[in-house]
Enzyme design. Structure first.
Site, PDB file in Angstrom:
ATOM      1  N   ALA A   1      37.594  51.898  34.614  1.00  0.00           N
ATOM      2  CA  ALA A   1      38.631  50.775  34.728  1.00  0.00           C
ATOM      3  C   ALA A   1      37.921  49.497  34.408  1.00  0.00           C
ATOM      4  O   ALA A   1      36.482  49.398  33.989  1.00  0.00           O
ATOM      5  CB  ALA A   1      39.437  50.786  36.188  1.00  0.00           C
TER       6      ALA A   1
ATOM      7  N   GLY B   1      34.315  48.892  36.195  1.00  0.00           N
ATOM      8  CA  GLY B   1      33.059  49.775  35.474  1.00  0.00           C
ATOM      9  C   GLY B   1      32.889  49.484  34.112  1.00  0.00           C
ATOM     10  O   GLY B   1      31.777  49.563  33.360  1.00  0.00           O
TER      11      GLY B   1
ATOM     12  N   ASN C   1      34.264  58.785  32.417  1.00  0.00           N
ATOM     13  CA  ASN C   1      35.811  58.509  33.169  1.00  0.00           C
ATOM     14  C   ASN C   1      36.558  59.714  33.752  1.00  0.00           C
ATOM     15  O   ASN C   1      36.529  60.589  32.798  1.00  0.00           O
ATOM     16  CB  ASN C   1      36.652  57.654  32.948  1.00  0.00           C
ATOM     17  CG  ASN C   1      37.865  56.696  33.748  1.00  0.00           C
ATOM     18  OD1 ASN C   1      37.421  56.074  34.480  1.00  0.00           O
ATOM     19  ND2 ASN C   1      38.889  57.045  33.406  1.00  0.00           N
TER      20      ASN C   1
ATOM     21  N   SER D   1      39.638  60.400  33.594  1.00  0.00           N
ATOM     22  CA  SER D   1      40.632  60.739  32.508  1.00  0.00           C
ATOM     23  C   SER D   1      39.827  60.142  31.307  1.00  0.00           C
ATOM     24  O   SER D   1      39.526  59.097  31.207  1.00  0.00           O
ATOM     25  CB  SER D   1      41.832  60.155  32.533  1.00  0.00           C
ATOM     26  OG  SER D   1      41.871  58.969  33.019  1.00  0.00           O
TER      27      SER D   1
ATOM     28  N   ALA E   1      37.814  52.271  45.709  1.00  0.00           N
ATOM     29  CA  ALA E   1      37.058  52.394  47.040  1.00  0.00           C
ATOM     30  C   ALA E   1      37.593  53.249  48.007  1.00  0.00           C
ATOM     31  O   ALA E   1      38.972  53.660  47.876  1.00  0.00           O
ATOM     32  CB  ALA E   1      36.821  51.161  47.764  1.00  0.00           C
TER      33      ALA E   1
ATOM     34  N   SER F   1      30.046  40.490  42.942  1.00  0.00           N
ATOM     35  CA  SER F   1      31.189  39.701  43.006  1.00  0.00           C
ATOM     36  C   SER F   1      31.349  38.899  41.683  1.00  0.00           C
ATOM     37  O   SER F   1      30.445  38.689  41.107  1.00  0.00           O
ATOM     38  CB  SER F   1      31.008  38.466  44.297  1.00  0.00           C
ATOM     39  OG  SER F   1      32.000  37.607  44.180  1.00  0.00           O
TER      40      SER F   1
ATOM     41  N   LYS G   1      28.652  41.728  51.071  1.00  0.00           N
ATOM     42  CA  LYS G   1      29.620  41.161  49.978  1.00  0.00           C
ATOM     43  C   LYS G   1      30.860  41.060  50.811  1.00  0.00           C
ATOM     44  O   LYS G   1      31.572  40.134  50.469  1.00  0.00           O
ATOM     45  CB  LYS G   1      29.702  42.339  49.108  1.00  0.00           C
ATOM     46  CG  LYS G   1      31.000  42.346  48.345  1.00  0.00           C
ATOM     47  CD  LYS G   1      31.175  41.267  47.361  1.00  0.00           C
ATOM     48  CE  LYS G   1      32.480  40.996  46.685  1.00  0.00           C
ATOM     49  NZ  LYS G   1      33.270  41.964  46.376  1.00  0.00           N
TER      50      LYS G   1
ATOM     51  N   HIS H   1      30.652  37.609  52.148  1.00  0.00           N
ATOM     52  CA  HIS H   1      30.995  36.768  50.902  1.00  0.00           C
ATOM     53  C   HIS H   1      32.480  36.721  50.747  1.00  0.00           C
ATOM     54  O   HIS H   1      33.038  35.675  50.536  1.00  0.00           O
ATOM     55  CB  HIS H   1      30.351  37.313  49.812  1.00  0.00           C
ATOM     56  CG  HIS H   1      30.887  36.760  48.581  1.00  0.00           C
ATOM     57  ND1 HIS H   1      32.390  37.060  48.037  1.00  0.00           N
ATOM     58  CD2 HIS H   1      30.274  35.676  47.628  1.00  0.00           C
ATOM     59  CE1 HIS H   1      32.491  36.389  46.842  1.00  0.00           C
ATOM     60  NE2 HIS H   1      31.388  35.678  46.693  1.00  0.00           N
ATOM     61  N   ASN H   2      33.228  37.821  50.790  1.00  0.00           N
ATOM     62  CA  ASN H   2      34.603  37.594  50.650  1.00  0.00           C
ATOM     63  C   ASN H   2      35.295  36.805  51.810  1.00  0.00           C
ATOM     64  O   ASN H   2      36.305  36.127  51.471  1.00  0.00           O
ATOM     65  CB  ASN H   2      35.088  39.089  50.463  1.00  0.00           C
ATOM     66  CG  ASN H   2      35.021  39.730  49.194  1.00  0.00           C
ATOM     67  OD1 ASN H   2      34.064  39.323  48.266  1.00  0.00           O
ATOM     68  ND2 ASN H   2      35.680  40.592  48.602  1.00  0.00           N
TER      69      ASN H   2
ATOM     70  N   GLU I   1      34.821  33.312  51.226  1.00  0.00           N
ATOM     71  CA  GLU I   1      35.846  32.923  50.017  1.00  0.00           C
ATOM     72  C   GLU I   1      37.271  32.656  50.695  1.00  0.00           C
ATOM     73  O   GLU I   1      38.064  31.601  50.157  1.00  0.00           O
ATOM     74  CB  GLU I   1      35.599  34.269  48.923  1.00  0.00           C
ATOM     75  CG  GLU I   1      36.836  34.153  47.722  1.00  0.00           C
ATOM     76  CD  GLU I   1      36.672  35.509  47.063  1.00  0.00           C
ATOM     77  OE1 GLU I   1      35.663  36.005  46.790  1.00  0.00           O
ATOM     78  OE2 GLU I   1      37.807  35.847  46.788  1.00  0.00           O
TER      79      GLU I   1
ATOM     80  N   ARG J   1      47.057  33.610  55.782  1.00  0.00           N
ATOM     81  CA  ARG J   1      47.710  34.481  54.790  1.00  0.00           C
ATOM     82  C   ARG J   1      48.855  35.483  55.353  1.00  0.00           C
ATOM     83  O   ARG J   1      50.033  35.503  54.885  1.00  0.00           O
ATOM     84  CB  ARG J   1      46.764  35.364  54.008  1.00  0.00           C
ATOM     85  CG  ARG J   1      45.807  34.351  52.966  1.00  0.00           C
ATOM     86  CD  ARG J   1      45.082  35.276  52.326  1.00  0.00           C
ATOM     87  NE  ARG J   1      43.961  34.704  51.515  1.00  0.00           N
ATOM     88  CZ  ARG J   1      43.194  35.308  50.691  1.00  0.00           C
ATOM     89  NH1 ARG J   1      43.314  36.332  49.961  1.00  0.00           N
ATOM     90  NH2 ARG J   1      42.232  34.545  50.135  1.00  0.00           N
TER      91      ARG J   1
HETATM   92  P1  NDP Z   1      40.347  50.668  40.167  1.00  0.00           P
HETATM   93  O1  NDP Z   1      40.034  50.026  41.900  1.00  0.00           O
HETATM   94  O2  NDP Z   1      41.639  50.241  39.868  1.00  0.00           O
HETATM   95  O3  NDP Z   1      40.213  51.997  40.175  1.00  0.00           O
HETATM   96  C1  NDP Z   1      40.245  52.625  38.903  1.00  0.00           C
HETATM   97  C2  NDP Z   1      39.315  53.785  38.478  1.00  0.00           C
HETATM   98  O4  NDP Z   1      38.808  54.576  39.646  1.00  0.00           O
HETATM   99  C3  NDP Z   1      39.695  54.466  37.322  1.00  0.00           C
HETATM  100  O5  NDP Z   1      38.729  54.718  36.590  1.00  0.00           O
HETATM  101  C4  NDP Z   1      40.026  55.854  37.879  1.00  0.00           C
HETATM  102  O6  NDP Z   1      39.943  56.893  37.081  1.00  0.00           O
HETATM  103  C5  NDP Z   1      39.283  55.939  39.211  1.00  0.00           C
HETATM  104  N1  NDP Z   1      39.809  57.048  39.910  1.00  0.00           N
HETATM  105  C6  NDP Z   1      40.512  56.685  40.854  1.00  0.00           C
HETATM  106  N2  NDP Z   1      40.577  57.846  41.790  1.00  0.00           N
HETATM  107  C7  NDP Z   1      39.669  58.640  41.576  1.00  0.00           C
HETATM  108  C8  NDP Z   1      39.119  60.105  41.875  1.00  0.00           C
HETATM  109  N3  NDP Z   1      39.798  60.546  42.972  1.00  0.00           N
HETATM  110  N4  NDP Z   1      38.058  60.566  41.138  1.00  0.00           N
HETATM  111  C9  NDP Z   1      37.477  59.923  40.242  1.00  0.00           C
HETATM  112  N5  NDP Z   1      37.945  58.751  39.848  1.00  0.00           N
HETATM  113  C10 NDP Z   1      38.712  57.890  40.306  1.00  0.00           C
HETATM  114  O7  NDP Z   1      39.342  49.809  39.450  1.00  0.00           O
HETATM  115  P2  NDP Z   1      38.576  48.492  39.546  1.00  0.00           P
HETATM  116  O8  NDP Z   1      37.663  48.463  38.000  1.00  0.00           O
HETATM  117  O9  NDP Z   1      39.404  47.348  39.496  1.00  0.00           O
HETATM  118  O10 NDP Z   1      37.848  48.435  40.655  1.00  0.00           O
HETATM  119  C11 NDP Z   1      36.614  49.284  40.670  1.00  0.00           C
HETATM  120  C12 NDP Z   1      36.074  49.034  42.195  1.00  0.00           C
HETATM  121  O11 NDP Z   1      35.225  47.613  41.954  1.00  0.00           O
HETATM  122  C13 NDP Z   1      37.071  48.987  43.325  1.00  0.00           C
HETATM  123  O12 NDP Z   1      36.126  49.299  44.457  1.00  0.00           O
HETATM  124  C14 NDP Z   1      37.125  47.531  43.504  1.00  0.00           C
HETATM  125  O13 NDP Z   1      37.555  47.127  44.706  1.00  0.00           O
HETATM  126  C15 NDP Z   1      36.015  46.948  43.037  1.00  0.00           C
HETATM  127  N6  NDP Z   1      35.873  45.412  42.539  1.00  0.00           N
HETATM  128  C16 NDP Z   1      36.853  44.901  41.937  1.00  0.00           C
HETATM  129  C17 NDP Z   1      36.820  43.780  41.370  1.00  0.00           C
HETATM  130  C18 NDP Z   1      37.974  43.345  40.633  1.00  0.00           C
HETATM  131  O14 NDP Z   1      37.975  41.889  40.408  1.00  0.00           O
HETATM  132  N7  NDP Z   1      38.723  44.168  40.197  1.00  0.00           N
HETATM  133  C19 NDP Z   1      35.857  42.795  41.770  1.00  0.00           C
HETATM  134  C20 NDP Z   1      34.856  43.610  42.552  1.00  0.00           C
HETATM  135  C21 NDP Z   1      34.718  44.819  42.834  1.00  0.00           C
HETATM  136  P3  NDP Z   1      41.399  57.212  36.087  1.00  0.00           P
HETATM  137  O15 NDP Z   1      41.253  56.476  35.121  1.00  0.00           O
HETATM  138  O16 NDP Z   1      41.240  58.496  35.937  1.00  0.00           O
HETATM  139  O17 NDP Z   1      42.583  56.945  36.862  1.00  0.00           O
END
Ligand code: NDP
Length: 475
Positions: free
Chosen positions: A11, A14, A32, A34, A76, A128, A182, A185-186, A189, A287
């Site tokens: 996502a 990553g 990934n 999917s 998470a 972060s 971290k 940190h949040n 923030e 909040r």
């Molecule tokens: P998401 O938290 O929206 O997660 C989506 C991803 O997780 C997709 O790749 C999805 O795969 C995968 N996924 C979900 N469930 C499963 C499972 N059971 N098995 C395997 N894969 C799974 O993505 P983000 O990129 O937004 O965030 C990733 C992490 O980074 C989270 O922990 C988030 O809190 C943290 N983070 C996010 C920040 C941000 O600004 N967004 C900043 C700092 C940290 P699929 O495509 O197949 O559904």
């Protein structure tokens, strides 16, 4: 050529971390759950570096050089456990699993202990900087074993933000230390954003300054000791005009602040540690209060305000700036103090200078102030509390008169300023020679025989309140 690192979970975070690694010259195997996300990454950004697209976890693991490094960037919680369960049978001793998502530090501690038993390294990494940081250089807070950092550190340091040539990444401490830092940190923030909000409200509702005028004020403040990413973007948000209505953007946004949880986690951890992070706590609750949409309209009708008219001093804008600065300083002092308590509790050797230093770039709380904080902790006599570092003792002392004026004015005008006022209360509480905690102890002894200590004798005492009121020594 075998890939140097694998990334699973493509996502936004990553995918951007994988691109950052590839842009820095690493060969990155990507996966990934999917397939569509993998295909999209390769189609849109495959030319940015060496990617190895893979379809299954076994293929991902098979594409990696040994010892393997697999970075998990999925939602998470349970998804992280699911991915770990899938990975473990495919890995060998000394391989490294990295969880760079926003996991709770207790989960990281649990996972690290479980995987250590299998001879695997588990590294919880706080990242972060949001999407853009992940791509261009985030602030990175890695936990886990020191040994795993020898293999992983150079890579993480390379892809992190850099300030003055120094990477915004360094080993934080064992097991969940990275995710803990971290999390704090949040929390900071949250407090940073809340004090900015309080300043905005006082300038708007108190001094009648429109958002566009305030945009200029915040831009000016960004040139001084408040210089930071959040002050910079405050000027941008306040200066923005809604295209649909022509109104200030801020006036068309619903005033109910959301949260994803890490601020609340910080407060819960602080409660367990007995660490007074009042600024973070008040920010989380502010909040929550803003989101009480069912109660707020009724309160507006029912609850009397009895506001007091006040003539604002000519220095009001500058007073608010100083109150903001002082309250921000208190929030940082409290957050760093919480790290000291956590280090004692969990046996981490947290280096506050290194932590402040890596927060200088890439992350949301990046600020000029962090350079001074870093220097304070790098000095020969690091302070027991940030406020005791000579430069900060002096700076906050100079802000106190303005800070008191602002808190008093806010109370008179009926403008809530929970972090401005609670930070001042913390400051006064810390420096007070006698606190009413003595009365609390007396009450606790009377109703619950909880005992108390005396100022003039060693030991623990109890007064026979329902008897002859004589005092007995307990030990
Ligand atoms: P998401 O938290 O929206 O997660 C989506 C991803 O997780 C997709 O790749 C999805 O795969 C995968 N996924 C979900 N469930 C499963 C499972 N059971 N098995 C395997 N894969 C799974 O993505 P983000 O990129 O937004 O965030 C990733 C992490 O980074 C989270 O922990 C988030 O809190 C943290 N983070 C996010 C920040 C941000 O600004 N967004 C900043 C700092 C940290 P699929 O495509 O197949 O559904």
């Amino acid at each position: 050529m075998a890939a140097q690192i694998g990334v699973t979970g493509l996502a936004v975070m990553g995918a951007n971390l994988a691109r950052n690694l590839a842009r820095n010259g690493y060969t990155v195997a990507v996966h990934n759950r999917s397939r569509a996300r993998t295909d999209a990454l390769i189609a849109e950004h495959g030319g940015e570096g060496d990617f190895v697209p893979t379809e299954t976890m076994a293929e991902l693991v098979g594409a990696l050089e040994k010892p393997r490094r697999v970075l998990i960037m999925v939602k998470a919680g349970k998804p992280v456990d699911d991915v770990i369960a899938e990975l473990v049978p495919l890995l060998d001793k000394d391989d490294i699993i990295i969880d760079a998502g926003n996991s709770h530090y207790t989960d990281t501690r649990r996972r690290e202990a479980a995987l250590a038993e299998k001879g695997l390294h588990f590294v919880g990494v706080g990242v972060s900087g949001g999407e853009e940081g992940a791509l261009k250089g985030p602030s990175i807070m890695p936990g886990g074993s020191k040994k795993s950092y020898e293999s992983l550190g150079p890579m993480l340091e390379k892809i992190s933000a850099h300030v003055d040539g120094e990477p915004c990444c360094s080993w934080i401490g064992t097991d969940g230390a990275g995710h803990f830092v971290k999390m704090v940190h949040n929390g900071i923030e949250y407090a940073d954003m809340q004090v900015i909000g309080e300043a905005y409200d006082l300038l708007r509702s108190g001094a009648g300054l429109e958002p566009a005028e305030q945009a200029k004020i915040f831009a000016e403040w960004n040139k001084g000791d408040l210089s930071s990413f959040l002050i910079e973007i405050t000027a941008e948000v306040l200066g923005h005009v809604d295209a649909k209505t022509g109104k200030p953007f801020i006036d068309v946004v619903v005033d109910a602040a959301g949260m994803k949880g890490t601020g609340g986690w910080t407060v819960m951890a602080a409660l367990e540690l007995g660490s007074p992070v009042t600024g973070i706590g008040e920010s989380v609750f502010a909040r929550a209060l803003s989101s009480q949409s069912a109660q707020r309209p009724t309160a507006q009708q029912l609850l009397a305000g009895h506001e007091v008219k006040v003539d604002l001093p000519d220095t009001f804008v500058e007073d608010v700036r100083q109150a903001l600065y002082a309250s921000k300083l208190v929030s940082y002092a409290q957050g760093l103090d919480m790290l000291v308590s956590a280090a004692k509790e969990y046996g981490w050797e947290l280096d506050l200078a290194a932590i402040a230093s890596l927060w200088r770039g890439g992350c949301i709380i990046r600020a000029a102030l962090l350079r001074t904080i870093t220097e304070a902790y790098r000095s020969e006599n690091p302070p027991a509390n940030l406020l005791f570092a000579p430069e900060f003792t002096e700076a906050i002392g100079a802000a106190v008169p303005a800070w008191r004026r602002v808190v008093a004015t806010a109370a008179q005008l009926g403008i809530p300023a929970p972090v401005f006022s609670s930070s001042l209360a913390y400051y006064d509480g810390l420096r007070r020679e006698r606190l009413p905690a003595a009365l609390t102890q007396g009450l606790r002894d009377l109703f619950g025989a909880h005992t108390y200590k005396r100022v003039d004798a060693e030991g623990t005492f109890h007064t026979l309140w329902s008897g002859d009121k004589s005092e007995v020594k307990q030990d």
